[in-house]
Scaffold this motif. Structure first.
Motif, PDB file in Angstrom:
ATOM      1  N   PRO A 134       0.826  -1.211   0.000  1.00  0.00           N
ATOM      2  CA  PRO A 134       0.000   0.000   0.000  1.00  0.00           C
ATOM      3  C   PRO A 134       0.855   1.252   0.000  1.00  0.00           C
ATOM      4  CG  PRO A 134       0.050  -0.965   2.194  1.00  0.00           C
ATOM      5  CD  PRO A 134       0.807  -1.909   1.299  1.00  0.00           C
ATOM      6  N   VAL A 135       0.533   2.184  -0.889  1.00  0.00           N
ATOM      7  CA  VAL A 135       1.237   3.459  -1.000  1.00  0.00           C
ATOM      8  C   VAL A 135       0.195   4.571  -1.008  1.00  0.00           C
ATOM      9  CG1 VAL A 135       2.728   4.912  -2.424  1.00  0.00           C
ATOM     10  CG2 VAL A 135       3.171   2.454  -2.264  1.00  0.00           C
ATOM     11  N   ARG A 136       0.456   5.613  -0.227  1.00  0.00           N
ATOM     12  CA  ARG A 136      -0.486   6.731  -0.165  1.00  0.00           C
ATOM     13  C   ARG A 136       0.237   8.036  -0.491  1.00  0.00           C
ATOM     14  NH1 ARG A 136      -5.471   8.208   1.621  1.00  0.00           N
ATOM     15  NH2 ARG A 136      -5.738  10.275   2.571  1.00  0.00           N
ATOM     16  N   ALA A 137      -0.429   8.866  -1.267  1.00  0.00           N
ATOM     17  CA  ALA A 137       0.051  10.216  -1.552  1.00  0.00           C
ATOM     18  C   ALA A 137      -0.939  11.203  -0.964  1.00  0.00           C
ATOM     19  CB  ALA A 137       0.183  10.442  -3.056  1.00  0.00           C
ATOM     20  N   GLY A 187      12.500   5.377   6.543  1.00  0.00           N
ATOM     21  CA  GLY A 187      12.704   5.410   5.100  1.00  0.00           C
ATOM     22  C   GLY A 187      11.423   5.152   4.345  1.00  0.00           C
ATOM     23  N   GLY A 188      10.296   5.112   5.061  1.00  0.00           N
ATOM     24  CA  GLY A 188       9.023   4.806   4.427  1.00  0.00           C
ATOM     25  C   GLY A 188       8.202   6.004   4.031  1.00  0.00           C
ATOM     26  N   ALA A 189       8.799   7.216   4.071  1.00  0.00           N
ATOM     27  CA  ALA A 189       8.055   8.412   3.692  1.00  0.00           C
ATOM     28  C   ALA A 189       8.989   9.416   3.028  1.00  0.00           C
ATOM     29  CB  ALA A 189       7.388   9.046   4.915  1.00  0.00           C
ATOM     30  N   ALA A 190       8.462  10.125   2.037  1.00  0.00           N
ATOM     31  CA  ALA A 190       9.204  11.184   1.342  1.00  0.00           C
ATOM     32  C   ALA A 190       8.293  12.390   1.204  1.00  0.00           C
ATOM     33  CB  ALA A 190       9.681  10.704  -0.021  1.00  0.00           C
ATOM     34  N   LEU A 191       8.910  13.568   1.193  1.00  0.00           N
ATOM     35  CA  LEU A 191       8.158  14.819   1.238  1.00  0.00           C
ATOM     36  C   LEU A 191       8.645  15.748   0.141  1.00  0.00           C
ATOM     37  CD1 LEU A 191       6.093  16.445   3.039  1.00  0.00           C
ATOM     38  CD2 LEU A 191       8.100  17.337   4.244  1.00  0.00           C
ATOM     39  N   ALA A 192       7.705  16.347  -0.566  1.00  0.00           N
ATOM     40  CA  ALA A 192       8.035  17.333  -1.598  1.00  0.00           C
ATOM     41  C   ALA A 192       7.250  18.606  -1.331  1.00  0.00           C
ATOM     42  CB  ALA A 192       7.705  16.795  -2.985  1.00  0.00           C
ATOM     43  N   ARG A 193       7.929  19.743  -1.474  1.00  0.00           N
ATOM     44  CA  ARG A 193       7.203  21.016  -1.443  1.00  0.00           C
ATOM     45  C   ARG A 193       7.072  21.465  -2.896  1.00  0.00           C
ATOM     46  NH1 ARG A 193       8.825  23.786   2.928  1.00  0.00           N
ATOM     47  NH2 ARG A 193       6.812  24.178   3.895  1.00  0.00           N
ATOM     48  N   ILE A 203       2.352  20.916  -0.257  1.00  0.00           N
ATOM     49  CA  ILE A 203       3.303  19.822  -0.087  1.00  0.00           C
ATOM     50  C   ILE A 203       2.660  18.504  -0.507  1.00  0.00           C
ATOM     51  CG2 ILE A 203       4.578  20.928   1.785  1.00  0.00           C
ATOM     52  CD1 ILE A 203       3.062  18.998   3.700  1.00  0.00           C
ATOM     53  N   LEU A 204       3.515  17.541  -0.821  1.00  0.00           N
ATOM     54  CA  LEU A 204       3.072  16.191  -1.169  1.00  0.00           C
ATOM     55  C   LEU A 204       3.848  15.202  -0.313  1.00  0.00           C
ATOM     56  CD1 LEU A 204       1.344  14.441  -3.162  1.00  0.00           C
ATOM     57  CD2 LEU A 204       3.412  14.258  -4.558  1.00  0.00           C
ATOM     58  N   LEU A 205       3.125  14.423   0.479  1.00  0.00           N
ATOM     59  CA  LEU A 205       3.719  13.388   1.322  1.00  0.00           C
ATOM     60  C   LEU A 205       3.396  12.033   0.706  1.00  0.00           C
ATOM     61  CD1 LEU A 205       5.115  12.514   4.015  1.00  0.00           C
ATOM     62  CD2 LEU A 205       2.817  12.464   5.024  1.00  0.00           C
ATOM     63  N   VAL A 206       4.425  11.263   0.367  1.00  0.00           N
ATOM     64  CA  VAL A 206       4.251   9.933  -0.224  1.00  0.00           C
ATOM     65  C   VAL A 206       4.835   8.916   0.731  1.00  0.00           C
ATOM     66  CG1 VAL A 206       4.705   8.480  -2.231  1.00  0.00           C
ATOM     67  CG2 VAL A 206       4.462  10.947  -2.522  1.00  0.00           C
ATOM     68  N   SER A 207       4.059   7.882   1.044  1.00  0.00           N
ATOM     69  CA  SER A 207       4.517   6.936   2.054  1.00  0.00           C
ATOM     70  C   SER A 207       3.922   5.558   1.830  1.00  0.00           C
ATOM     71  CB  SER A 207       4.130   7.422   3.459  1.00  0.00           C
ATOM     72  OG  SER A 207       2.719   7.494   3.601  1.00  0.00           O
ATOM     73  N   ALA A 228       8.486  10.038  -5.230  1.00  0.00           N
ATOM     74  CA  ALA A 228       7.790  11.246  -4.778  1.00  0.00           C
ATOM     75  C   ALA A 228       8.145  12.434  -5.656  1.00  0.00           C
ATOM     76  CB  ALA A 228       8.146  11.544  -3.320  1.00  0.00           C
ATOM     77  N   GLU A 229       9.401  12.530  -6.042  1.00  0.00           N
ATOM     78  CA  GLU A 229       9.848  13.608  -6.915  1.00  0.00           C
ATOM     79  C   GLU A 229       9.140  13.533  -8.261  1.00  0.00           C
ATOM     80  OE1 GLU A 229      14.154  15.110  -7.287  1.00  0.00           O
ATOM     81  OE2 GLU A 229      13.947  13.672  -8.929  1.00  0.00           O
ATOM     82  N   ALA A 230       9.060  12.327  -8.822  1.00  0.00           N
ATOM     83  CA  ALA A 230       8.400  12.147 -10.110  1.00  0.00           C
ATOM     84  C   ALA A 230       6.900  12.415 -10.000  1.00  0.00           C
ATOM     85  CB  ALA A 230       8.655  10.732 -10.635  1.00  0.00           C
TER      86      ALA A 230
END
Length: 236
Positions: A134-137, A187-193, A203-207, A228-230
């Motif tokens: 499962p992946v959530r944005a 390491g299970g989450a990445a963040l983009a502004r 912001i976008l939080l992908v985890s 997350a960047e893509a």
């Protein structure tokens, strides 16, 4: 409540304070081609429509396509909408809140005499399964520049398994507009502004949504940051 517990909660409140949200340092973590095409109003109106549509929907709005993001990031796997609870996309809104007094007997930072005000905000969440993982944005917009990360620190804590010190680090070392970075923790989450059209913050939080379960390492760490960047680069 023990003194240690009060100190822990005080640190969490402090790290989530809007007053701290404007100080964002950056690191060399990649850049996004975002053009600032989305505004706070666009995110909020979409979130409101999703709330009214109780049946939900399966297609993530704003052009977000995790399958294409995985391909761009060089990650194998097939992404499909996760409709396990009946809807793969959801929305939420908040009208904000003025400063609030601290709970009676609570030990708070001396420089913060009250719980900081929260600006109006809106969020749109999209859920997928990548070969079972499962992946959530979570796309979050606010009306005040530089505070969106701090507003969602509880989400970040849950997604990344971050401790108090790591939350403080996230609060003070945030990605700048156009940057994506891995959140300290499991390491299970990445963040983009994401650059925003007009005033506000986006912001976008992908985890990985795997609370209490072992992470899928193919979708953790640097691969997740690239995804997350893509994904953030698709926003339109």
């Amino acid at each position: 409540m023990t003194t240690a517990r009060r100190r822990t909660l005080a640190a969490l409140f402090a790290s989530a304070g809007v007053l701290l949200g404007t100080a964002a340092c950056t690191s060399s973590s990649g850049s996004l081609p975002g053009s600032g095409a989305l505004s706070y109003d666009a995110v909020r109106s979409t979130a409101e429509k999703l709330r009214q549509n109780q049946g939900g929907q399966d297609v993530c709005p704003f052009g977000l396509d995790l399958g294409k993001a995985l391909t761009a990031a060089g990650i194998p796997g097939t992404a499909t909408p996760d409709t396990g609870d009946g809807r793969a996309v959801d929305g939420d809104t908040g009208s904000g809140a003025p400063p609030q007094p601290w709970p009676s007997g609570f030990t708070h930072p001396p420089e913060m005499p009250s719980v900081p005000a929260r600006p109006p905000h809106a969020s749109v969440g999209c859920d997928w399964r990548v070969d079972g993982t499962p992946v959530r944005a979570e796309l979050v917009a606010t009306t005040q520049r530089g505070v969106a990360v701090n507003l969602v620190l509880p989400l970040i804590q849950r997604a990344a398994g971050a401790g108090v010190d790591q939350l403080q680090q996230i609060s003070t070392d945030q990605p700048a507009a156009g940057q994506a970075k891995l959140v300290p923790g499991t390491g299970g989450a990445a963040l983009a502004r994401v650059p925003i059209k007009g005033d506000g913050d986006l912001i976008l939080l992908v985890s990985q949504d795997r609370t209490g379960a072992e992470l899928d390492r193919a979708l953790a760490g640097e691969p997740l940051r690239r995804a997350a960047e893509a994904l953030a680069g698709q926003l339109r």
